[in-house]
Design a protein around this motif. Structure first.
Motif, PDB file in Angstrom:
ATOM      1  N   UNK A  64       1.096  -0.904  -0.375  1.00 53.00           N
ATOM      2  CA  UNK A  64      -0.432   0.078  -0.078  1.00 53.00           C
ATOM      3  C   UNK A  64       1.001   1.256  -0.002  1.00 53.00           C
ATOM      4  N   UNK A  65       1.790   1.247   1.362  1.00 51.57           N
ATOM      5  CA  UNK A  65       2.391   2.351   0.512  1.00 51.57           C
ATOM      6  C   UNK A  65       3.221   2.114  -0.722  1.00 51.57           C
ATOM      7  N   UNK A  66       3.546   1.831  -1.218  1.00 50.38           N
ATOM      8  CA  UNK A  66       4.429   1.385  -2.704  1.00 50.38           C
ATOM      9  C   UNK A  66       3.706   1.650  -3.464  1.00 50.38           C
TER      10      UNK A  66
ATOM     11  N   UNK B 159       0.894   3.160   9.852  1.00 50.48           N
ATOM     12  CA  UNK B 159       1.930   3.724  10.126  1.00 50.48           C
ATOM     13  C   UNK B 159       3.033   3.667   9.072  1.00 50.48           C
ATOM     14  N   UNK B 160       2.892   4.531   8.292  1.00 44.52           N
ATOM     15  CA  UNK B 160       3.771   5.011   7.134  1.00 44.52           C
ATOM     16  C   UNK B 160       5.698   4.779   6.980  1.00 44.52           C
ATOM     17  N   UNK B 161       6.015   5.363   8.388  1.00 44.89           N
ATOM     18  CA  UNK B 161       6.900   5.273   8.849  1.00 44.89           C
ATOM     19  C   UNK B 161       7.228   4.573   9.160  1.00 44.89           C
ATOM     20  N   UNK B 162       6.798   3.726  10.196  1.00 48.06           N
ATOM     21  CA  UNK B 162       6.945   2.490  11.279  1.00 48.06           C
ATOM     22  C   UNK B 162       7.397   1.457   9.546  1.00 48.06           C
ATOM     23  N   UNK B 163       6.442   1.240   8.945  1.00 51.03           N
ATOM     24  CA  UNK B 163       6.680  -0.105   8.030  1.00 51.03           C
ATOM     25  C   UNK B 163       8.250   0.701   6.577  1.00 51.03           C
TER      26      UNK B 163
END
Length: 330
Positions: A208-210, A222-226
């Motif tokens: 999802x982040x990518x 939690x984008x930063x965490x992953x």
């Protein structure tokens, strides 16, 4: 009645053709076909290729790049890049060797220290990318230089030789008497990566982040965490690859792993992972690593200059990225 049968036949043919088209538009299928075709060609060209000793050697070589490429897959899926993996391999490998030779601790503890160090380096990369907002290419390029420098400082620029046999078994031995240990480790790493990416929430978040970082953030991810986790995994796999390479060489080499980041990126992109992130499969990465390993081995057997091989790898990466971008536009 005959018209109905004709229409049914045409519909069936159209569906079959559509399935065949979809099959050959799948990059993983194309890489698998290319890999098998390359194996056949190399077998015809050089009678040394399809021998037990050479195939075992190829499998050991592939395993190192394939493990590196696992961590690289996680990072690229988030839309990042990790140029430090080759240097992290060298640094963690020399630390493992130094712990055994200079400090005298058992191999198992030396390996754990090396992997912990790789984890820390990956964590630092992730923190700088996620929280300091420094572009990944800058962070990992700086870490590539720093890790290489630390490896040279630690060893004085000389290899650390004379490692115990219990450690060299990792890179040179066989599990159950038939499976090279590096291949067994590679299989375990890929199984774990497959589970994480396909059966755990972590994998969905990374995709999802990518795919769309802002949308993922607004959805509660939690984008930063992953992001940090992706770089941490890359650090761990680099340390595991460093362990195998150090064991194979029976020495800690501060200049080991030069250019290995290029091979890892090539394997990931060839395997169908979008360089912009959000799309890809870990099985494709393995196929990409296998293709590169067989190609490199075949070119070496043919006596092709390593400089020419670097040019070919660059061309392959550009071609794979172009194909990936073309597919994404469609």
């Amino acid at each position: 009645m005959s018209n109905l049968n004709t229409e049914t036949t045409l519909t069936t043919k159209n569906k079959t053709m559509a399935k065949i088209k979809d099959l050959f538009e799948n990059q993983e299928v194309l890489i698998l076909v290319a890999f098998l075709l390359l194996c056949v060609i190399m077998t015809i060209i050089n009678d040394q290729f399809f021998t037990a000793s050479n195939l075992t050697n190829v499998a050991r070589q592939i395993s190192i790049n394939a493990i590196l490429a696992v961590g690289m897959t996680f990072v690229i899926l988030t839309g990042g890049i990790d140029l430090s993996v080759g240097s992290v391999m060298a640094f963690t490998g020399t630390i493992m060797a130094g712990m055994m030779l200079l400090v005298g601790i058992p191999p198992v503890y030396a390996v754990l220290i090396g992997i912990a160090l790789g984890t820390v380096i990956g964590y630092i990369n992730g923190m700088l990318v996620a929280y300091a907002k420094i572009p990944a290419i800058i962070v990992t390029l700086a870490m590539m230089e720093a890790s290489r420098g630390l490896a040279l400082l630690y060893t004085g620029g000389y290899p650390l030789s004379g490692l115990p046999q219990s450690f060299t078994f990792i890179g040179r031995g066989y599990a159950f008497g038939i499976i090279p240990m590096p291949v067994l480790i590679m299989i375990i790493v890929y199984i774990l990566a497959y589970i994480i990416l396909n059966h755990l929430p972590i994998g969905r978040y990374i995709y999802a982040i990518g795919g769309n970082e802002e949308a993922a953030r607004l959805s509660g991810v939690k984008v930063k965490r992953y992001k940090i986790l992706a770089y941490l995994i890359s650090g761990v796999t680099a340390a595991i690859a460093g362990m195998i390479l150090t064991s194979r060489l029976a020495s800690g080499q501060p200049m080991a792993g030069v250019g290995f980041e290029l091979d890892a990126i090539a394997a990931v992109v060839l395997g169908g992972t979008a360089i912009a992130g959000g799309r890809g499969h870990i099985f494709g990465t393995l196929l990409g690593a296998m293709l590169i390993g067989v190609l490199s081995n075949g070119l070496n057997l043919m006596g092709v200059s390593p400089y020419v091989q670097l040019v070919l790898k660059g061309v392959i990466i550009i071609g794979a990225i172009y194909y990936s971008s073309w597919r994404q536009k469609d």
